[in-house]
Enzyme design. Structure first.
Site, PDB file in Angstrom:
ATOM      1  N   HIS A 117       0.876  -1.181   0.000  1.00 37.38           N
ATOM      2  CA  HIS A 117       0.000   0.000   0.000  1.00 37.38           C
ATOM      3  C   HIS A 117       0.912   1.229   0.000  1.00 37.38           C
ATOM      4  CE1 HIS A 117      -3.466   2.425   0.625  1.00 37.38           C
ATOM      5  NE2 HIS A 117      -3.771   2.135   1.868  1.00 37.38           N
TER       6      HIS A 117
ATOM      7  N   HIS B  44      -2.366  -1.828  -9.880  1.00 40.22           N
ATOM      8  CA  HIS B  44      -3.309  -1.261  -8.914  1.00 40.22           C
ATOM      9  C   HIS B  44      -4.572  -2.097  -8.930  1.00 40.22           C
ATOM     10  CE1 HIS B  44      -5.695   1.709  -6.774  1.00 40.22           C
ATOM     11  NE2 HIS B  44      -4.547   2.231  -6.409  1.00 40.22           N
TER      12      HIS B  44
ATOM     13  N   ASP C  15       2.775   5.723  -6.621  1.00 35.41           N
ATOM     14  CA  ASP C  15       4.018   5.570  -5.881  1.00 35.41           C
ATOM     15  C   ASP C  15       5.251   5.491  -6.767  1.00 35.41           C
ATOM     16  OD1 ASP C  15       3.057   5.581  -3.278  1.00 35.41           O
ATOM     17  OD2 ASP C  15       2.338   3.530  -3.482  1.00 35.41           O
TER      18      ASP C  15
HETATM   19  N1  ACO Z   1       4.646  -6.528 -11.005  1.00 36.99           N
HETATM   20  C1  ACO Z   1       4.489  -7.716 -11.627  1.00 36.99           C
HETATM   21  N2  ACO Z   1       3.317  -8.385 -11.655  1.00 36.99           N
HETATM   22  C2  ACO Z   1       2.280  -7.826 -11.024  1.00 36.99           C
HETATM   23  C3  ACO Z   1       2.362  -6.592 -10.363  1.00 36.99           C
HETATM   24  C4  ACO Z   1       3.615  -5.935 -10.363  1.00 36.99           C
HETATM   25  N3  ACO Z   1       3.765  -4.764  -9.778  1.00 36.99           N
HETATM   26  N4  ACO Z   1       1.156  -6.284  -9.821  1.00 36.99           N
HETATM   27  C5  ACO Z   1       0.338  -7.281 -10.140  1.00 36.99           C
HETATM   28  N5  ACO Z   1       1.006  -8.222 -10.869  1.00 36.99           N
HETATM   29  C6  ACO Z   1       0.422  -9.427 -11.463  1.00 36.99           C
HETATM   30  C7  ACO Z   1       0.250 -10.517 -10.409  1.00 36.99           C
HETATM   31  O1  ACO Z   1       1.366 -11.341 -10.302  1.00 36.99           O
HETATM   32  C8  ACO Z   1      -0.977 -11.227 -10.942  1.00 36.99           C
HETATM   33  O2  ACO Z   1      -0.560 -12.048 -11.991  1.00 36.99           O
HETATM   34  P1  ACO Z   1      -1.275 -13.475 -12.291  1.00 36.99           P
HETATM   35  O3  ACO Z   1      -2.741 -13.165 -12.478  1.00 36.99           O
HETATM   36  O4  ACO Z   1      -0.578 -13.954 -13.509  1.00 36.99           O
HETATM   37  O5  ACO Z   1      -1.016 -14.306 -11.068  1.00 36.99           O
HETATM   38  C9  ACO Z   1      -1.814 -10.122 -11.555  1.00 36.99           C
HETATM   39  O6  ACO Z   1      -0.873  -9.100 -11.935  1.00 36.99           O
HETATM   40  C10 ACO Z   1      -2.849  -9.551 -10.623  1.00 36.99           C
HETATM   41  O7  ACO Z   1      -2.192  -9.134  -9.444  1.00 36.99           O
HETATM   42  P2  ACO Z   1      -2.879  -9.131  -8.035  1.00 36.99           P
HETATM   43  O8  ACO Z   1      -1.835  -9.118  -6.955  1.00 36.99           O
HETATM   44  O9  ACO Z   1      -3.907 -10.215  -7.973  1.00 36.99           O
HETATM   45  O10 ACO Z   1      -3.651  -7.748  -8.097  1.00 36.99           O
HETATM   46  P3  ACO Z   1      -4.175  -6.938  -6.863  1.00 36.99           P
HETATM   47  O11 ACO Z   1      -5.237  -6.049  -7.391  1.00 36.99           O
HETATM   48  O12 ACO Z   1      -4.503  -7.838  -5.729  1.00 36.99           O
HETATM   49  O13 ACO Z   1      -2.880  -6.096  -6.415  1.00 36.99           O
HETATM   50  C11 ACO Z   1      -1.308  -4.404  -6.042  1.00 36.99           C
HETATM   51  C12 ACO Z   1      -2.708  -4.747  -6.570  1.00 36.99           C
HETATM   52  C13 ACO Z   1      -1.141  -4.919  -4.602  1.00 36.99           C
HETATM   53  C14 ACO Z   1      -1.148  -2.887  -6.016  1.00 36.99           C
HETATM   54  C15 ACO Z   1      -0.246  -5.063  -6.972  1.00 36.99           C
HETATM   55  O14 ACO Z   1      -0.383  -4.556  -8.275  1.00 36.99           O
HETATM   56  C16 ACO Z   1       1.190  -4.845  -6.462  1.00 36.99           C
HETATM   57  O15 ACO Z   1       1.666  -5.628  -5.624  1.00 36.99           O
HETATM   58  N6  ACO Z   1       1.887  -3.781  -6.974  1.00 36.99           N
HETATM   59  C17 ACO Z   1       3.220  -3.475  -6.480  1.00 36.99           C
HETATM   60  C18 ACO Z   1       3.113  -2.713  -5.157  1.00 36.99           C
HETATM   61  C19 ACO Z   1       2.610  -1.306  -5.342  1.00 36.99           C
HETATM   62  O16 ACO Z   1       3.078  -0.573  -6.214  1.00 36.99           O
HETATM   63  N7  ACO Z   1       1.676  -0.904  -4.479  1.00 36.99           N
HETATM   64  C20 ACO Z   1       1.121   0.468  -4.471  1.00 36.99           C
HETATM   65  C21 ACO Z   1      -0.298   0.476  -4.889  1.00 36.99           C
HETATM   66  S1  ACO Z   1      -0.884   2.144  -4.950  1.00 36.99           S
HETATM   67  C22 ACO Z   1      -1.204   2.489  -3.349  1.00 36.99           C
HETATM   68  O17 ACO Z   1      -1.481   1.687  -2.506  1.00 36.99           O
HETATM   69  C23 ACO Z   1      -1.126   3.892  -2.972  1.00 36.99           C
END
Ligand code: ACO
Length: 436
Positions: A268, A307, A363
């Site tokens: 987050h 996201h 971010d």
């Molecule tokens: N890099 C690579 N792969 C990713 C990323 C990433 N940053 N984010 C998601 N994916 C992939 C996952 O591996 C998943 O792949 P799959 O379906 O083949 O298994 C798919 O995309 C969906 O990802 P989820 O984790 O299920 O998506 P969710 O909506 O739960 O997660 C999140 C969102 C937590 C923001 C995720 O994109 C992430 O971890 N990003 C990196 C951390 C980040 O930047 N967080 C800040 C968010 S903005 C904020 O909070 C202010």
């Protein structure tokens, strides 16, 4: 039967049910009458991580993740970032309308009036180790404010609520600055009521022996814009924590501390700190393709990408990129920007990122600006918590005034044992044997 209904056939019983659809949603409790027999609990919906469950009605923030739209109270974020100050936007988020000149003047005075911290707060802070994470200090100190303002528990009195809202918005930068100076071993600086919200924060962070610290106006405005972009973001992890804890009628300092704790996680608000670590790990533009390949092959994630809601470019990331250029004219270019831009370019052309709709989020660039402004990465999430306090408080107040809300209490699908036979201690098998 009208069109705004959902017809369900329960194949276990051959019964047909008709559920009303309102605002594109059906009520989960409308499934409860769907039973196999009268003793059956009734059908539940199962939605780990709230992937498709609206937990409230809200009129604060609108997001269209597919189109990359973000609006506070109906105003596009781009317009607010261009024309408003953070405190003006805070007023809008909390009260629903932009303030006129008189309202804004008195709102600014009210917030300024509450920037001072009780002297005891310094003592809490002094108790922390010099290397404590500033976010952990912030969370703990915000919670400790509940001991300073015990009347805050009277959450049903609107004027009392408003007083705590002003206090929290006023004191957040003061606590944040104290946590920063504590980690450096510098004396704390008292707020200066002549300064704007952002300039006062910069003064508390960076004033040394000079009689008057003068924040660079370009940097103060950039910080104010970043605060605007972070003010609210509807039902995210920390807003949900605020509403959930607040729903037990805990006082606003404790609920805000819980929300800030949720924000601190690397998935987050902690992500911008992780972005900087990632850019350090990549080291140079030439290493970007290999890094993207590694992520594509399932080794780690690209921090600052992806996201839950945005499946398009996060509109805040665009404004931040523009703000970065203004900041770098003052501070000089942060070399990490080149690595970040190369990473964005390559990732946005990569099949994996395109197919998964992974775009830079808020971010991705914010950490680079913060670092250029002189902040240590440990402070980044604290910088997020200051403005987001406005959103948390708006969400909290909306939840309290919503007649449909009760204490938040999800259901579960129980998967454990039932009615086991009790074993006396001498007959119990060690856990390592039963669960190797
Ligand atoms: N890099 C690579 N792969 C990713 C990323 C990433 N940053 N984010 C998601 N994916 C992939 C996952 O591996 C998943 O792949 P799959 O379906 O083949 O298994 C798919 O995309 C969906 O990802 P989820 O984790 O299920 O998506 P969710 O909506 O739960 O997660 C999140 C969102 C937590 C923001 C995720 O994109 C992430 O971890 N990003 C990196 C951390 C980040 O930047 N967080 C800040 C968010 S903005 C904020 O909070 C202010």
């Amino acid at each position: 039967m009208t069109q705004d209904t959902l017809t369900i056939v329960d194949n276990r019983t051959n019964q047909t049910y008709s559920l009303p659809i309102e605002n594109g949603a059906v009520r989960a409790t409308d499934f409860r009458p769907i039973k196999t027999d009268p003793r059956d609990f009734g059908l539940m919906t199962y939605d780990p991580a709230f992937m498709n469950t609206a937990s409230c009605r809200s009129s604060i923030t609108f997001i269209d993740g597919d189109r990359g739209i973000l609006e506070y109270r109906g105003y596009p974020i781009e317009v607010l970032a261009e024309h408003c100050t953070f405190l003006e936007v805070a007023y809008l988020v909390l009260f629903g309308e932009l303030p006129n000149e008189t309202e804004l003047k008195s709102w600014m005075q009210e917030i300024t009036h509450h920037t001072m911290l009780h002297e005891n707060t310094k003592k809490f802070m002094e108790g922390f180790r010099h290397d404590a994470h500033p976010m952990a200090m912030l969370v703990s100190t915000v919670a400790a404010l509940a001991t300073v303002y015990p009347e805050a528990r009277n959450i049903h009195d609107p004027s009392n609520r408003l007083l705590q809202i002003r206090r929290l918005i006023g004191k957040m930068p003061s606590i944040a600055a104290m946590s920063y100076r504590h980690s450096l071993g510098f004396p704390y600086v008292y707020p200066d009521n002549d300064l704007s919200y952002a300039a006062n924060f910069m003064n508390m962070l960076w004033k040394m022996v000079e009689p008057k610290y003068a924040a660079n106006p370009v940097l103060a405005r950039a910080l104010d814009i970043l605060f605007i972009l972070h003010a609210d973001h509807e039902q995210n992890c920390s807003a949900n924590a605020m509403r959930s804890v607040g729903s037990s009628h805990a006082d606003p300092y404790l609920a805000t501390a819980a929300a800030a704790a949720a924000l601190s996680g690397p998935l987050h608000g902690g992500a911008n700190e992780e972005v900087l670590k990632m850019l350090d790990e990549i080291g140079s533009r030439e290493n970007v393709p290999a890094y993207v390949k590694k992520v594509r092959e399932g080794h780690g994630r690209l921090m600052g990408f992806g996201h839950r809601v945005y499946k398009n470019y996060d509109p805040r990331a665009k404004i931040i990129k523009w703000t970065a250029e203004q900041v770098f004219e003052v501070t000089g270019r942060n070399p990490k920007l080149d690595i970040a831009m190369e990473l964005e370019r390559i990732a946005l052309e990569d099949d994996y990122f395109v197919q998964h709709k992974l775009y830079p989020n808020v971010d991705f660039y914010s950490g680079i600006i913060y670092q250029a402004m002189g902040f240590k990465p440990e402070m980044f999430t604290v910088l997020f918590a200051i403005p987001r306090t406005v959103g948390w408080l708006a969400q909290w107040q909306e939840m309290l005034l919503d007649g449909e809300q009760k204490i938040a209490r999800p259901r579960q699908i129980y998967t454990g044992h039932r009615a086991r036979q009790f074993l006396p201690i001498e007959k119990r098998v060690p856990l390592a044997v039963t669960h190797p």
